[in-house]
Design a protein around this motif. Structure first.
Motif, mmCIF file in Angstrom:
data_model
loop_
_atom_site.group_PDB
_atom_site.id
_atom_site.type_symbol
_atom_site.label_atom_id
_atom_site.label_comp_id
_atom_site.label_asym_id
_atom_site.label_seq_id
_atom_site.Cartn_x
_atom_site.Cartn_y
_atom_site.Cartn_z
ATOM 1 N N ALA A 126 0.832 -1.207 0.000
ATOM 2 C CA ALA A 126 0.000 0.000 0.000
ATOM 3 C C ALA A 126 0.866 1.257 0.000
ATOM 4 C CB ALA A 126 -0.930 -0.005 1.204
ATOM 5 N N GLU A 127 2.011 1.199 0.674
ATOM 6 C CA GLU A 127 2.939 2.335 0.680
ATOM 7 C C GLU A 127 3.492 2.579 -0.716
ATOM 8 O OE1 GLU A 127 7.402 3.189 2.403
ATOM 9 O OE2 GLU A 127 5.961 2.253 3.779
ATOM 10 N N LEU A 128 3.827 1.489 -1.428
ATOM 11 C CA LEU A 128 4.307 1.632 -2.794
ATOM 12 C C LEU A 128 3.223 2.211 -3.701
ATOM 13 C CD1 LEU A 128 6.309 -1.696 -3.299
ATOM 14 C CD2 LEU A 128 7.243 0.599 -3.026
ATOM 15 N N ALA A 129 1.961 1.873 -3.392
ATOM 16 C CA ALA A 129 0.840 2.439 -4.153
ATOM 17 C C ALA A 129 0.565 3.881 -3.763
ATOM 18 C CB ALA A 129 -0.415 1.592 -3.929
ATOM 19 N N LYS A 130 1.270 4.374 -2.742
ATOM 20 C CA LYS A 130 1.103 5.738 -2.225
ATOM 21 C C LYS A 130 -0.287 5.957 -1.630
ATOM 22 C CE LYS A 130 4.664 7.901 -5.099
ATOM 23 N NZ LYS A 130 5.270 6.623 -5.508
ATOM 24 N N PHE A 131 -0.822 4.894 -1.031
ATOM 25 C CA PHE A 131 -2.042 5.025 -0.240
ATOM 26 C C PHE A 131 -1.678 5.675 1.096
ATOM 27 C CE2 PHE A 131 -4.920 1.407 -2.027
ATOM 28 C CZ PHE A 131 -4.995 2.081 -3.226
ATOM 29 N N PRO A 132 -2.650 6.281 1.803
ATOM 30 C CA PRO A 132 -2.360 6.922 3.095
ATOM 31 C C PRO A 132 -1.775 5.932 4.097
ATOM 32 C CG PRO A 132 -4.535 7.550 2.296
ATOM 33 C CD PRO A 132 -4.059 6.456 1.393
ATOM 34 N N ALA A 133 -0.620 6.236 4.632
ATOM 35 C CA ALA A 133 0.088 5.309 5.515
ATOM 36 C C ALA A 133 -0.666 5.030 6.802
ATOM 37 C CB ALA A 133 1.482 5.860 5.831
ATOM 38 N N ASP A 134 -1.474 5.979 7.260
ATOM 39 C CA ASP A 134 -2.146 5.794 8.547
ATOM 40 C C ASP A 134 -3.412 4.948 8.456
ATOM 41 O OD1 ASP A 134 -3.325 7.765 7.029
ATOM 42 O OD2 ASP A 134 -4.042 8.904 8.752
ATOM 43 N N THR A 135 -3.876 4.661 7.251
ATOM 44 C CA THR A 135 -5.109 3.874 7.119
ATOM 45 C C THR A 135 -4.956 2.640 6.245
ATOM 46 O OG1 THR A 135 -5.836 5.216 5.228
ATOM 47 C CG2 THR A 135 -6.578 5.904 7.423
ATOM 48 N N ALA A 136 -4.163 2.687 5.210
ATOM 49 C CA ALA A 136 -4.162 1.645 4.179
ATOM 50 C C ALA A 136 -3.707 0.299 4.722
ATOM 51 C CB ALA A 136 -3.269 2.064 3.014
ATOM 52 N N ALA A 137 -4.246 -0.760 4.124
ATOM 53 C CA ALA A 137 -3.894 -2.125 4.508
ATOM 54 C C ALA A 137 -4.216 -3.038 3.332
ATOM 55 C CB ALA A 137 -4.661 -2.559 5.756
ATOM 56 N N GLY A 138 -3.822 -4.301 3.465
ATOM 57 C CA GLY A 138 -4.092 -5.252 2.398
ATOM 58 C C GLY A 138 -4.228 -6.660 2.923
ATOM 59 N N LEU A 139 -5.005 -7.477 2.200
ATOM 60 C CA LEU A 139 -5.187 -8.890 2.536
ATOM 61 C C LEU A 139 -4.927 -9.738 1.305
ATOM 62 C CD1 LEU A 139 -8.454 -9.067 4.703
ATOM 63 C CD2 LEU A 139 -6.078 -9.116 5.484
ATOM 64 N N THR A 140 -4.525 -10.981 1.533
ATOM 65 C CA THR A 140 -4.332 -11.914 0.429
ATOM 66 C C THR A 140 -5.642 -12.622 0.109
ATOM 67 O OG1 THR A 140 -3.694 -13.713 1.929
ATOM 68 C CG2 THR A 140 -1.939 -12.346 1.020
ATOM 69 N N PHE A 141 -5.764 -13.004 -1.170
ATOM 70 C CA PHE A 141 -6.900 -13.788 -1.640
ATOM 71 C C PHE A 141 -6.371 -14.845 -2.610
ATOM 72 C CE2 PHE A 141 -8.927 -9.961 -0.126
ATOM 73 C CZ PHE A 141 -10.064 -10.467 0.509
ATOM 74 N N PRO A 142 -7.176 -15.868 -2.924
ATOM 75 C CA PRO A 142 -6.675 -16.960 -3.766
ATOM 76 C C PRO A 142 -6.295 -16.547 -5.184
ATOM 77 C CG PRO A 142 -8.629 -17.653 -2.557
ATOM 78 C CD PRO A 142 -8.495 -16.182 -2.356
ATOM 79 N N ASP A 319 -8.732 2.734 2.764
ATOM 80 C CA ASP A 319 -9.207 3.029 4.114
ATOM 81 C C ASP A 319 -9.030 1.862 5.068
ATOM 82 O OD1 ASP A 319 -9.948 5.583 3.319
ATOM 83 O OD2 ASP A 319 -11.955 4.952 2.719
ATOM 84 N N GLY A 320 -8.157 0.924 4.741
ATOM 85 C CA GLY A 320 -7.881 -0.184 5.621
ATOM 86 C C GLY A 320 -8.950 -1.260 5.571
ATOM 87 N N LEU A 321 -8.939 -2.120 6.592
ATOM 88 C CA LEU A 321 -9.832 -3.275 6.599
ATOM 89 C C LEU A 321 -11.185 -2.993 7.219
ATOM 90 C CD1 LEU A 321 -7.306 -6.104 7.566
ATOM 91 C CD2 LEU A 321 -7.771 -5.055 5.350
ATOM 92 N N ALA A 322 -11.343 -1.831 7.857
ATOM 93 C CA ALA A 322 -12.618 -1.521 8.514
ATOM 94 C C ALA A 322 -13.799 -1.563 7.539
ATOM 95 C CB ALA A 322 -12.536 -0.166 9.215
ATOM 96 N N PRO A 323 -13.685 -0.980 6.325
ATOM 97 C CA PRO A 323 -14.819 -1.082 5.397
ATOM 98 C C PRO A 323 -15.144 -2.517 5.012
ATOM 99 C CG PRO A 323 -13.302 0.641 4.703
ATOM 100 C CD PRO A 323 -12.623 -0.117 5.801
ATOM 101 N N MET A 324 -14.126 -3.383 4.966
ATOM 102 C CA MET A 324 -14.370 -4.784 4.634
ATOM 103 C C MET A 324 -15.119 -5.485 5.752
ATOM 104 S SD MET A 324 -10.738 -5.839 2.831
ATOM 105 C CE MET A 324 -11.354 -7.382 2.179
ATOM 106 N N ARG A 325 -14.704 -5.217 6.990
ATOM 107 C CA ARG A 325 -15.402 -5.836 8.127
ATOM 108 C C ARG A 325 -16.843 -5.337 8.220
ATOM 109 N NH1 ARG A 325 -10.273 -5.107 10.786
ATOM 110 N NH2 ARG A 325 -9.338 -7.125 11.301
ATOM 111 N N GLU A 326 -17.027 -4.048 7.992
ATOM 112 C CA GLU A 326 -18.373 -3.489 8.068
ATOM 113 C C GLU A 326 -19.274 -4.056 6.983
ATOM 114 O OE1 GLU A 326 -20.583 0.889 7.808
ATOM 115 O OE2 GLU A 326 -18.404 0.732 7.795
ATOM 116 N N ALA A 327 -18.725 -4.224 5.790
ATOM 117 C CA ALA A 327 -19.531 -4.673 4.658
ATOM 118 C C ALA A 327 -19.774 -6.167 4.658
ATOM 119 C CB ALA A 327 -18.856 -4.268 3.350
ATOM 120 N N LEU A 328 -18.795 -6.964 5.122
ATOM 121 C CA LEU A 328 -18.864 -8.407 4.968
ATOM 122 C C LEU A 328 -18.874 -9.177 6.278
ATOM 123 C CD1 LEU A 328 -16.233 -8.738 2.079
ATOM 124 C CD2 LEU A 328 -18.710 -8.509 1.862
ATOM 125 N N GLY A 329 -18.448 -8.541 7.370
ATOM 126 C CA GLY A 329 -18.283 -9.255 8.627
ATOM 127 C C GLY A 329 -19.601 -9.651 9.274
#
Length: 508
Positions: A126-142, A319-329
């Motif tokens: 995410a840092e290489l993508a120049k996303f905001p360092a204080d929020t950005a995150a990533g997860l692996t998928f198949p 915006d990190g993983l929070a939107p994913m948890r809110e939408a899918l959790g």
């Protein structure tokens, strides 16, 4: 103090790995031989499952060697077929490590080291993508398709939160309802349409946006189509841009697309499954114009241009993983107990699945082993080779059988071209595509090289089928590519000798 307790399983593993080390390294050594076939003849493998005693170590290695001998040889520099190639040696070690640990990365306690590594690598990408360092995150998928689907599901539930509980039936019964609509380039990967089906959006609500002559999404056409959809009662919510299209390797004008998305409050996803590493690691000024940082989510597959073993795909979230948890959790209490609050929370609840391989370990291990500059050099070399190969095609002299034509100047590491039978001014246009398919089929049947073909629609109309060579492996050289062009000419000669009219066809 060293344990004196016998460990038969460790002894068995040691014996198997000792043999595996020799068999696997011998396979790679033979696969790298210049004369090694890319498509070996499939030997008959005994597929019978023993009813009583198994084969054991004494017999199983014959099966493993048979499988290796019959497998498509991705280690060869003449494997120029799809958007991946052989892994790096450290990648193979990483794959073995993931299998050895057998950890499940759905909850923190089941794979604490995997969770920490996934968090670190996701943030680094995410840092290489120049996303905001204080929020950005990533997860692996198949794979990239799953990453794209999850981005769409998050965007859908964020825009239409009522769907998470009531679904479409409940939403439509609740009063005024507008059709959710998504927009994607005409050259985008089919996984976007697949995701629309899975998300209940439906193919009729996927709007195909025209491209320019280079295969890049037309941002002006996107704006017009979005505004038309709104005027007709639709509810646009998601735009998919592509960083490296599957066929031409085109990079959509993300900065321009982002303006349209901002004006209409649309989620911008960038599918960089193929060309994403170029956008992340390249210092090339040409590629630097493409603003991945404007995206809400971004897919990248290290198992393609970076040589990590299949499969390894990341979905990066601004915006990190929070939107994913809110939408899918769903917060299933029998499974998710809060993770480790002082370290990391459980991440499985942010996905549509449950069981998760800690694939980030493979990328982390390779990244630590090689360093960032290795990937910068590897990708820059692949880019230079693609441009050099395009020049080779353009400059290659015609033969008595035909001549060479470049489809377009490569934007990434895919090079697309024709071998045109006869003289272009006298040969009907459809014969170009027919010749490509015929040559490709004969070349591949011989087993010494594996190449692919494709076709695409441009504003001026559909192009005849052409050769498409993705340059993924650092083993590929100019000499390799020159030999492929020579092989195409030799194959054309052989086919013409068999049938002088073989390249004549009524349609492409």
């Amino acid at each position: 103090m060293e344990s004196t307790v016998p460990c038969k399983v460790a002894d068995e593993l040691e014996e198997l790995l000792r043999e595996a080390s020799q068999v696997f390294s011998d396979y790679v050594r033979s696969s790298r031989d210049p004369q090694a076939p890319v498509i070996p003849r499939i030997e008959k493998l005994n597929l019978t499952i023993p009813e009583e005693d198994g084969m054991g170590a004494a017999g199983i290695w014959d099966d493993i060697q048979t499988i290796c001998g019959a497998a498509t040889n991705t280690w060869s520099e003449r494997f120029l077929y799809k958007l991946y190639a052989s892994p790096t040696p450290i990648g193979v070690v990483g794959e073995a490590l993931v299998g050895l640990l057998n950890n499940n990365a759905h909850v923190f306690q089941a794979s604490p080291i995997g969770a920490l590594i996934e968090d670190k690598v996701g943030r680094q990408l995410a840092e290489l993508a120049k996303f905001p360092a204080d929020t950005a995150a990533g997860l692996t998928f198949p794979g990239g398709s799953y990453s794209n689907m999850h981005a769409l599901m998050v965007a859908r539930n964020r825009r239409f939160p009522e769907l998470k509980r009531g679904g479409f039936a409940g939403a439509m019964a609740g009063g005024e309802w507008r059709r959710p609509m998504i927009f994607t380039s005409a050259h985008a990967h089919y996984s976007i349409e697949k995701a629309a089906v899975a998300a209940g959006i439906g193919l009729d609500n996927v709007v195909s946006v025209p491209t320019d002559a280079a295969g890049r999404m037309d941002s002006h056409a996107l704006r017009v189509l979005v505004e038309q959809a709104i005027a007709n009662g639709g509810a646009p919510f998601f735009v998919n841009a592509t960083a490296g299209t599957t066929v031409l390797g085109a990079f959509d004008p993300i900065d321009e697309i982002a303006v349209v998305c901002a004006d209409h409050g649309l989620w911008l996803h960038v599918d960089g499954s193929w060309g994403g590493p170029l956008a992340l690691f390249s210092s090339d000024e040409e590629l630097g114009r493409y603003r991945v940082d404007r995206a809400d989510s971004f897919t990248v597959n290290p198992h393609k241009l970076m040589g990590v073993p299949l499969q390894c795909s990341f979905l990066l979230m601004r915006d990190g993983l929070a939107p994913m948890r809110e939408a899918l959790g769903l917060g299933a209490s029998y499974l998710f107990h809060g993770g480790s609050p002082d370290v990391l929370d459980d991440v499985g609840d942010a996905t549509m699945g449950c069981g998760r391989r800690p694939d980030a370990i493979k990328l982390w291990l390779a990244w630590r082993y090689h360093g960032t500059q290795y990937y910068r050099r590897r990708l820059a070399a692949a880019r230079r080779l693609a441009l050099d190969f395009a020049d080779m095609v353009s400059a290659r002299p015609p033969t008595a059988l035909g001549c060479w034509r470049l489809v377009a100047r490569p934007q990434s590491t895919c090079v697309c071209f024709w071998f045109v039978p006869g003289q272009p001014h006298s040969a009907p246009l459809p014969s170009w595509g027919h010749a490509t398919r015929l040559l490709c089929a004969r070349l591949n049947s011989l087993g010494h090289v594996l190449v692919d073909y494709a076709t695409v629609d441009l504003p001026a109309g559909p192009l005849p089928t052409f050769f498409r060579l993705p340059l993924n492996s650092p083993h590929v050289t100019k000499e390799t590519l020159a030999s492929v062009l020579a092989a195409i000419e030799q194959t054309a000669q052989a086919l013409t000798e068999e049938d002088p009219r073989c390249f004549v066809a009524d349609s492409s």
